[in-house]
Motif scaffolding. Sequence first.
Motif, short mmCIF file in Angstrom:
data_model
loop_
_atom_site.label_atom_id
_atom_site.label_comp_id
_atom_site.label_asym_id
_atom_site.label_seq_id
_atom_site.Cartn_x
_atom_site.Cartn_y
_atom_site.Cartn_z
N THR A 258 0.84 -1.20 0.00
CA THR A 258 0.00 0.00 0.00
C THR A 258 0.88 1.25 0.00
O THR A 258 0.59 2.22 -0.70
N LEU A 259 1.95 1.21 0.75
CA LEU A 259 2.86 2.36 0.79
C LEU A 259 3.62 2.52 -0.53
O LEU A 259 3.97 3.64 -0.91
N LEU A 260 3.86 1.43 -1.24
CA LEU A 260 4.58 1.48 -2.52
C LEU A 260 3.67 1.81 -3.70
O LEU A 260 4.16 1.98 -4.82
N ARG A 261 2.39 1.90 -3.46
CA ARG A 261 1.43 2.15 -4.55
C ARG A 261 1.73 3.41 -5.36
O ARG A 261 1.74 3.36 -6.60
N PRO A 262 2.00 4.56 -4.74
CA PRO A 262 2.34 5.74 -5.56
C PRO A 262 3.60 5.53 -6.41
O PRO A 262 3.67 6.00 -7.54
N LEU A 263 4.57 4.80 -5.87
CA LEU A 263 5.78 4.52 -6.64
C LEU A 263 5.47 3.62 -7.83
O LEU A 263 5.99 3.81 -8.93
N ALA A 264 4.59 2.65 -7.63
CA ALA A 264 4.19 1.77 -8.74
C ALA A 264 3.47 2.56 -9.83
O ALA A 264 3.70 2.34 -11.03
N VAL A 265 2.63 3.50 -9.43
CA VAL A 265 1.91 4.32 -10.40
C VAL A 265 2.87 5.25 -11.14
O VAL A 265 2.76 5.45 -12.35
N ALA A 266 3.84 5.82 -10.41
CA ALA A 266 4.84 6.68 -11.07
C ALA A 266 5.68 5.87 -12.05
O ALA A 266 6.00 6.35 -13.14
N THR A 267 6.02 4.65 -11.67
CA THR A 267 6.77 3.77 -12.58
C THR A 267 5.94 3.45 -13.82
O THR A 267 6.47 3.37 -14.93
N ALA A 268 4.65 3.31 -13.65
CA ALA A 268 3.77 3.06 -14.80
C ALA A 268 3.77 4.26 -15.74
O ALA A 268 3.79 4.09 -16.97
N CYS A 269 3.78 5.46 -15.19
CA CYS A 269 3.85 6.67 -16.05
C CYS A 269 5.15 6.69 -16.83
O CYS A 269 5.16 6.99 -18.03
N LEU A 270 6.24 6.35 -16.17
CA LEU A 270 7.52 6.29 -16.85
C LEU A 270 7.50 5.20 -17.93
O LEU A 270 8.02 5.40 -19.03
#
Length: 174
Positions: A124-136
């Motif tokens: 859950t804490l890594l979710r924003p990082l996963a979404v940012a990685t998806a944008c990249l």
Amino acid sequence: MRAAVLVAPLLALLGLLDATFSGFRAYAGRDARIRKHRATARAALRGLAVGGVLLLAPALTAALLLLTAPDPARRYDALAAGGLGFLAPLTVYATAVLLSLAAYFVLPFRASTLAMVIGLGPLTLLRPLAVATACLGALLNGGGGPGLLVGVLAAVAVLCVEPVVHRRWYRHVQ
């Protein structure tokens, strides 16, 4: 070409599923009752509804980009490539979440609690990082500016569901 047709529905499904979990997270821990199935289901549906509305922004942007493109076929290919790049990291993340959820529901009590603490909590804490990685991924996979624009709008949409649901319905829960 056939795989490109599935990208948008898969991303929409993943976004709506994430929105449903976000609605649940907005409510979780705010009610001490033992039997709260209706309340958790209501929270999940609220997340789904808010997510459905917020995810209209990237969908309408993609449609507008296609309608105004000088070469719609080329723009479609770029958006499809960006969508695949967006989908790849999210698929890895969603798989990890689903494995943690499966462990939580299948394992005995102590092991399921451990699965929650070492799996779902950090994920859950890594979710924003996963979404940012998806944008990249949308940018690097050939989506270019249009793919990145739609990806960023989708990222903002899914990351805003939980705060919106929390502020609208659960800010002052008794």
